[in-house]
Design an enzyme around this catalytic site. Structure first.
Site, PDB file in Angstrom:
ATOM      1  CG  ASN A   1      -0.671  -8.735  -3.407  1.00 51.76           C
ATOM      2  OD1 ASN A   1      -0.677  -9.793  -3.284  1.00 51.76           O
ATOM      3  ND2 ASN A   1      -1.388  -7.609  -3.844  1.00 51.76           N
TER       4      ASN A   1
ATOM      5  CG  HIS B   1      -4.552  -1.897   1.016  1.00 51.63           C
ATOM      6  ND1 HIS B   1      -4.910  -3.052   1.757  1.00 51.63           N
ATOM      7  CD2 HIS B   1      -3.689  -2.174   0.305  1.00 51.63           C
ATOM      8  CE1 HIS B   1      -4.389  -4.029   1.046  1.00 51.63           C
ATOM      9  NE2 HIS B   1      -3.529  -3.658   0.187  1.00 51.63           N
TER      10      HIS B   1
ATOM     11  CE1 TYR C   1      -2.402   3.875  -3.474  1.00 51.36           C
ATOM     12  CE2 TYR C   1      -0.490   5.386  -3.344  1.00 51.36           C
ATOM     13  CZ  TYR C   1      -1.271   4.618  -4.056  1.00 51.36           C
ATOM     14  OH  TYR C   1      -1.025   3.937  -5.288  1.00 51.36           O
TER      15      TYR C   1
ATOM     16  CG  ASP D   1      -6.043  -4.129   4.847  1.00 49.70           C
ATOM     17  OD1 ASP D   1      -4.943  -4.023   4.890  1.00 49.70           O
ATOM     18  OD2 ASP D   1      -6.437  -4.212   3.669  1.00 49.70           O
TER      19      ASP D   1
ATOM     20  CG  PHE E   1       4.126   1.715  -2.955  1.00 49.54           C
ATOM     21  CD1 PHE E   1       3.151   2.262  -2.574  1.00 49.54           C
ATOM     22  CD2 PHE E   1       5.141   2.180  -3.846  1.00 49.54           C
ATOM     23  CE1 PHE E   1       2.960   3.624  -3.013  1.00 49.54           C
ATOM     24  CE2 PHE E   1       5.198   3.525  -4.006  1.00 49.54           C
ATOM     25  CZ  PHE E   1       4.176   4.139  -3.794  1.00 49.54           C
TER      26      PHE E   1
ATOM     27  CG  ASN F   1       1.878  -5.142  -3.895  1.00 50.26           C
ATOM     28  OD1 ASN F   1       0.836  -5.058  -3.059  1.00 50.26           O
ATOM     29  ND2 ASN F   1       1.434  -5.195  -5.232  1.00 50.26           N
TER      30      ASN F   1
END
Length: 201
Positions: A131, A39, A34, A110, A83, A85
């Site tokens: 999230n 994101h 990632y 973002d 993560f 979320n």
């Protein structure tokens, strides 16, 4: 862990917490998969701030799901090890332990509803489906923290949002440097001064 080890751990002094009046939180997902995605522009901006202030890399802090480094004497960069979320799980307990109120937590993230490269700042407001922000709001118990929003624009027709935000981009993605400047102004002069400076560009 043996019974003796548990007793020793119970009575061992806990590591001293860093000193801070502000938390600067970059949102993103951990891991190479990632690292360079839309994101993760919050991570990218936070990394730029750490480099600009010539500070040591982010390191784990015992007892918390977070990495930290000092940006300035009273400014702590914080990154959740969870993560996106579940970002609040890494940030909220540390903020509470340090006695830092939500209005002194600056969250870099973002923003789909802004054109790519546009930066906007605000206090509170809806999470708009983000999230990471939802988790922060839930764990902090309020929406009243500072948002530094880096525009990534909406995906093209026919492309799903999750695919779009997890698509790789360059580390010099427009808006990241401006967002880093915005963070410094908020800390030094306050949110209104930062809005006046950044929103005119």
């Amino acid at each position: 862990m043996s019974f003796l080890s548990k007793i020793q751990a119970l009575f061992s002094p806990k590591p001293a917490l860093p000193s801070a009046n502000w938390l600067v939180v970059g949102l993103g997902n951990p891991g190479a998969k990632y690292e360079s995605t839309r994101h993760n522009v919050g991570y990218m901006c936070q990394d730029m701030l750490i480099d600009a202030h010539q500070q040591s890399p982010l390191t784990p802090i015992t007892g918390y799901k977070a990495l930290t480094t000092q940006l300035a004497p009273e400014v702590l960069a914080v990154r959740s090890t969870t993560f996106m979320n579940h970002s609040g799980q890494g940030v909220a307990p540390l903020a509470k332990a340090l006695g830092i109120p939500p209005e002194r937590i600056i969250v870099i993230h973002d923003e789909l509803d802004l054109p790519a490269g546009k930066v906007r700042l605000k206090m509170g407001g809806n999470e708009n489906g983000h999230n990471g922000l939802k988790s922060l709001t839930q764990e902090l118990g309020t929406r009243d923290y500072v948002r530094v929003r880096i525009g990534i624009s909406r995906p093209p027709a026919g492309m799903a949002v999750p695919d779009y935000v997890l698509e790789p981009v360059d580390h010099d993605q427009p808006g990241i440097a401006l967002a880093a400047e915005a963070v410094d102004i908020v800390v030094e002069k306050g949110l209104s001064a930062a809005q006046n400076s950044i929103h005119s560009r």
